[in-house]
Motif scaffolding. Sequence first.
Motif, short mmCIF file in Angstrom:
data_model
loop_
_atom_site.label_atom_id
_atom_site.label_comp_id
_atom_site.label_asym_id
_atom_site.label_seq_id
_atom_site.Cartn_x
_atom_site.Cartn_y
_atom_site.Cartn_z
N ARG A 83 29.00 -38.43 -14.62
CA ARG A 83 29.21 -39.43 -13.57
C ARG A 83 28.02 -39.51 -12.64
O ARG A 83 27.74 -40.56 -12.07
N TRP A 84 27.31 -38.40 -12.47
CA TRP A 84 26.11 -38.40 -11.62
C TRP A 84 25.05 -39.35 -12.16
O TRP A 84 24.28 -39.93 -11.39
N LEU A 121 26.62 -45.78 -8.07
CA LEU A 121 28.03 -46.12 -7.88
C LEU A 121 28.81 -45.01 -7.17
O LEU A 121 29.93 -45.21 -6.75
N GLY A 122 28.23 -43.82 -7.08
CA GLY A 122 28.89 -42.71 -6.40
C GLY A 122 30.07 -42.14 -7.15
O GLY A 122 30.92 -41.47 -6.56
N LEU A 123 30.15 -42.37 -8.45
CA LEU A 123 31.31 -41.92 -9.23
C LEU A 123 31.48 -40.40 -9.21
O LEU A 123 32.60 -39.90 -9.23
N HIS A 124 30.36 -39.67 -9.18
CA HIS A 124 30.46 -38.21 -9.15
C HIS A 124 31.12 -37.73 -7.86
O HIS A 124 31.85 -36.75 -7.85
N ARG A 125 30.90 -38.44 -6.77
CA ARG A 125 31.52 -38.06 -5.50
C ARG A 125 33.03 -38.32 -5.53
O ARG A 125 33.82 -37.51 -5.06
N PHE A 126 33.43 -39.44 -6.08
CA PHE A 126 34.85 -39.73 -6.21
C PHE A 126 35.51 -38.70 -7.14
O PHE A 126 36.61 -38.23 -6.86
N PRO A 183 19.06 -43.85 -2.00
CA PRO A 183 20.14 -43.33 -2.86
C PRO A 183 19.61 -42.35 -3.91
O PRO A 183 20.31 -41.39 -4.28
N ALA A 184 18.38 -42.55 -4.38
CA ALA A 184 17.82 -41.66 -5.39
C ALA A 184 17.59 -40.26 -4.82
O ALA A 184 17.86 -39.25 -5.50
N LEU A 185 17.12 -40.16 -3.57
CA LEU A 185 16.94 -38.85 -2.94
C LEU A 185 18.29 -38.16 -2.74
O LEU A 185 18.41 -36.95 -2.92
N ASP A 221 22.25 -34.10 -4.70
CA ASP A 221 23.56 -33.85 -5.30
C ASP A 221 23.49 -32.99 -6.55
O ASP A 221 24.47 -32.35 -6.92
N LEU A 222 22.35 -32.95 -7.21
CA LEU A 222 22.20 -32.05 -8.35
C LEU A 222 22.46 -30.61 -7.94
O LEU A 222 22.99 -29.81 -8.71
N PHE A 223 22.08 -30.27 -6.72
CA PHE A 223 22.28 -28.91 -6.22
C PHE A 223 23.62 -28.76 -5.52
O PHE A 223 24.12 -27.66 -5.35
N TRP A 224 24.22 -29.87 -5.09
CA TRP A 224 25.50 -29.88 -4.39
C TRP A 224 26.68 -29.76 -5.35
O TRP A 224 27.70 -29.14 -5.03
N ILE A 225 26.55 -30.34 -6.54
CA ILE A 225 27.67 -30.43 -7.49
C ILE A 225 28.26 -29.06 -7.86
O ILE A 225 29.48 -28.91 -7.83
N PRO A 226 27.48 -28.05 -8.22
CA PRO A 226 28.10 -26.78 -8.64
C PRO A 226 28.99 -26.16 -7.57
O PRO A 226 30.10 -25.71 -7.86
#
Length: 136
Positions: free
Chosen positions: A35-36, A41-46, A80-82, A87-92
């Motif tokens: 989703r990331w 679209l922010g799908l990974h956040r949802f 949004p790209a930054l 978020d790559l580091f936030w997701i885990p």
Amino acid sequence: MGKQWEGMDLKGGGLQQTQIAYKAQARTHLGAYLRWLLFPLGLHRFYLREPRGGWAYLAATAIAAGVHALAGFSWLWLLPALGAVADLFWIPNRLVRVNKEIRMQTMLGSAERGAPRGFRGHQTEENTTDGQGPGQ
């Protein structure tokens, strides 16, 4: 360990059924990172139960697209790209917290606490050798 088990609500199905229910709701690394890839679209956040962040991605994408169309500022897409790189580091870490919340909801979710109706415990008169319960 006794106190931890007191609050569990297995909904009459046992620990295996509760674990199956948890697994059906749990979030995965693969799901989050796939989703990331569609970060505008922010799908990974949802997916990770962070709706404010999802809406922020949608708003930032809409603003960047609008400004790009009207004024030609293509560098605005970097915002949004930054955020996506961060978020790559936030997701885990978020994944661990969300799955812990799901596990707690699954195991402790019901308003009715304690053993299922009719449960008499392991130490009953029927299964002791002397016919006496514990402490008698």
